[in-house]
Design an enzyme around this catalytic site. Structure first.
Site, PDB file in Angstrom:
ATOM      1  N   GLY A 179       0.814  -1.211   0.000  1.00  0.00           N
ATOM      2  CA  GLY A 179       0.000   0.000   0.000  1.00  0.00           C
ATOM      3  C   GLY A 179       0.846   1.259   0.000  1.00  0.00           C
ATOM      4  O   GLY A 179       0.352   2.349  -0.318  1.00  0.00           O
ATOM      5  N   ASP A 180       2.125   1.135   0.359  1.00  0.00           N
ATOM      6  CA  ASP A 180       3.080   2.244   0.297  1.00  0.00           C
ATOM      7  C   ASP A 180       3.989   2.147  -0.919  1.00  0.00           C
ATOM      8  O   ASP A 180       4.201   3.127  -1.632  1.00  0.00           O
ATOM      9  CB  ASP A 180       3.954   2.257   1.557  1.00  0.00           C
ATOM     10  CG  ASP A 180       3.220   2.770   2.785  1.00  0.00           C
ATOM     11  OD1 ASP A 180       2.743   3.915   2.745  1.00  0.00           O
ATOM     12  OD2 ASP A 180       3.133   2.037   3.781  1.00  0.00           O
ATOM     13  N   THR A 181       4.570   0.974  -1.151  1.00  0.00           N
ATOM     14  CA  THR A 181       5.598   0.864  -2.186  1.00  0.00           C
ATOM     15  C   THR A 181       5.031   0.916  -3.601  1.00  0.00           C
ATOM     16  O   THR A 181       5.684   1.453  -4.509  1.00  0.00           O
ATOM     17  CB  THR A 181       6.423  -0.423  -1.992  1.00  0.00           C
ATOM     18  OG1 THR A 181       5.564  -1.564  -1.984  1.00  0.00           O
ATOM     19  CG2 THR A 181       7.184  -0.379  -0.668  1.00  0.00           C
TER      20      THR A 181
END
Length: 403
Positions: A179-181
């Site tokens: 969800g971040d990368t």
């Protein structure tokens, strides 16, 4: 300590206002490609400096493995953006930059008086990239635009958790922080495109990536499954809704993944497991048939795999059928592919007497030497150097304030 020249982005200056994971991962990719990434930190530093994990003999604890992994190849400058001097110094840095990247919540930069519009006045060619949970109103409104978001937040919203895990069990997030990368990688693609346009046409721009949007884009099959035939996809373990066999199956000593949905791979798999007749059986002769008879198909495969070790399975199928053992990180450290591709790299760590290992960049160039990885910076390690390099007129005041 200016990074040595090298990499395709060695003429790109990036002002990095990011923290935690999504933003730092994006600017790490740029730094790995040679960009001069100047990480601007508040006097207390990036939150993840203190989050570990720490080596047992690290008495300094300037930062842990988390920070080291995604902040390598950067320079650290301390600026207090809540002060007039800090903001003035940032504006002077922006005048010399190509890119600004930030992942604050919606409205934070505007409240600081450092909005995209203000920075664009300072540098009309600037590419400004924002990574937020729910995007920026400049590109599209969201009722959640002011909400905070983490990896698990957008994995849940995008439907990724709904299709991850075992049937009739709780939803599961992916192990890594996708969800971040994933939004970080979309941001890199967008901002590099904008840099190309800025250099061609002389026009900067605002690049906006919503974490929710990025994860929905990665779950694309759920959208067309629902649109085309009304399906509401949910958890089905490691199998695939449209391909068979395509699963993780038990071995005598662990698990392996086998994917043979194409007829050629299926025929080779049937021969290898001693069931050549399955290649022409009406229940298993093509992918559609195998999908309709998944239990029968997979029982034939697992009857063979459960009586053999992972090594035996891979030795039999390797190079013929897509197969892989389900590795632990210990397996990865011993994998000749990983070493042959230089995917583990040792870096110095302040306060530790020996190098420590982090994952290397997967981006490689045939006509360039391997990327040289430098350790993550100490807090404010390059403040004096950077302010002097860019002849910041507020430098004397700023240096005094940061001491």
């Amino acid at each position: 300590m200016r990074l040595p020249a090298g990499g395709p982005l060695n003429d790109v200056v990036v002002i990095d206002l990011t923290t935690i994971l999504a933003g730092p991962f994006a600017t790490m990719v740029l730094a790995d490609l040679g960009a001069d990434v100047i990480k601007i930190e508040p006097p207390r530093g990036d939150f993840i400096r203190d989050q570990g994990p720490f080596a047992p003999d690290d008495e300094l604890r300037a930062f842990g493995g988390y920070f080291q992994s995604v902040n390598r190849n950067k320079r650290s400058v301390v600026l207090d953006l809540t002060t007039e001097t800090g903001r003035a110094s940032l504006l002077e840095l922006v005048a010399n930059a190509d890119v600004v990247v930030e992942n604050f919540r919606h409205g934070v930069m505007d409240r600081l008086g450092l909005s995209y519009e203000r920075l664009r006045e300072q540098n009309p060619h600037l590419v400004y990239a924002a990574i937020r949970g729910f995007g920026d109103e400049r590109t599209g409104s969201s009722p959640m635009q002011d909400w905070p978001a983490y990896d698990i937040t957008v994995q849940a919203l995008s439907g990724l958790m709904e299709i991850t895990g075992e049937p009739d069990r709780s939803p599961i997030k992916t192990g890594p922080g996708f969800g971040d990368t994933v939004p970080a990688l979309f941001a890199v693609i967008g901002l590099l495109s904008a840099v190309h346009r800025a250099r061609r046409d002389g026009v900067g721009g605002f690049v906006d990536v919503s974490m929710y949007d990025a994860m929905l884009a990665m779950c694309e099959r759920t959208v067309y499954q629902h649109s085309y035939n009304g399906d509401v996809p949910t958890r089905q373990g490691n199998s695939h809704p449209l391909l068979c066999p395509f699963d993780a199956v038990p071995a005598a000593d662990g698990w392996v993944s086998i994917a043979a949905p194409g007829d050629n791979h299926w025929r080779q798999l049937c021969a290898a497991i001693g069931r050549p007749e399955l290649a022409t059986d009406e229940r298993t002769r093509d992918n559609v048939s195998r999908l309709a008879n998944r239990d029968f198909t997979m029982s034939a495969v697992t009857a063979w795999t459960t009586t053999r070790t992972k090594v035996e399975i891979v030795e039999t199928l390797g190079g013929k059928v897509p197969v892989a053992p389900v590795n632990t990180v210990e397996d990865i450290f011993a994998d000749p592919h990983v070493h042959g591709r230089n995917m583990l790299v040792d870096v110095d760590h302040p306060g530790v007497s020996h190098p420590l290992t982090i994952a290397n960049t997967p981006i490689k160039f045939a006509d360039s030497p391997p990327t040289h990885i430098r350790r993550a910076p100490l807090l404010g390690e390059h403040t004096d150097e950077v302010l002097a390099q860019f002849d910041i007129t507020t430098a004397a005041i700023q240096l005094e304030e940061t001491k």
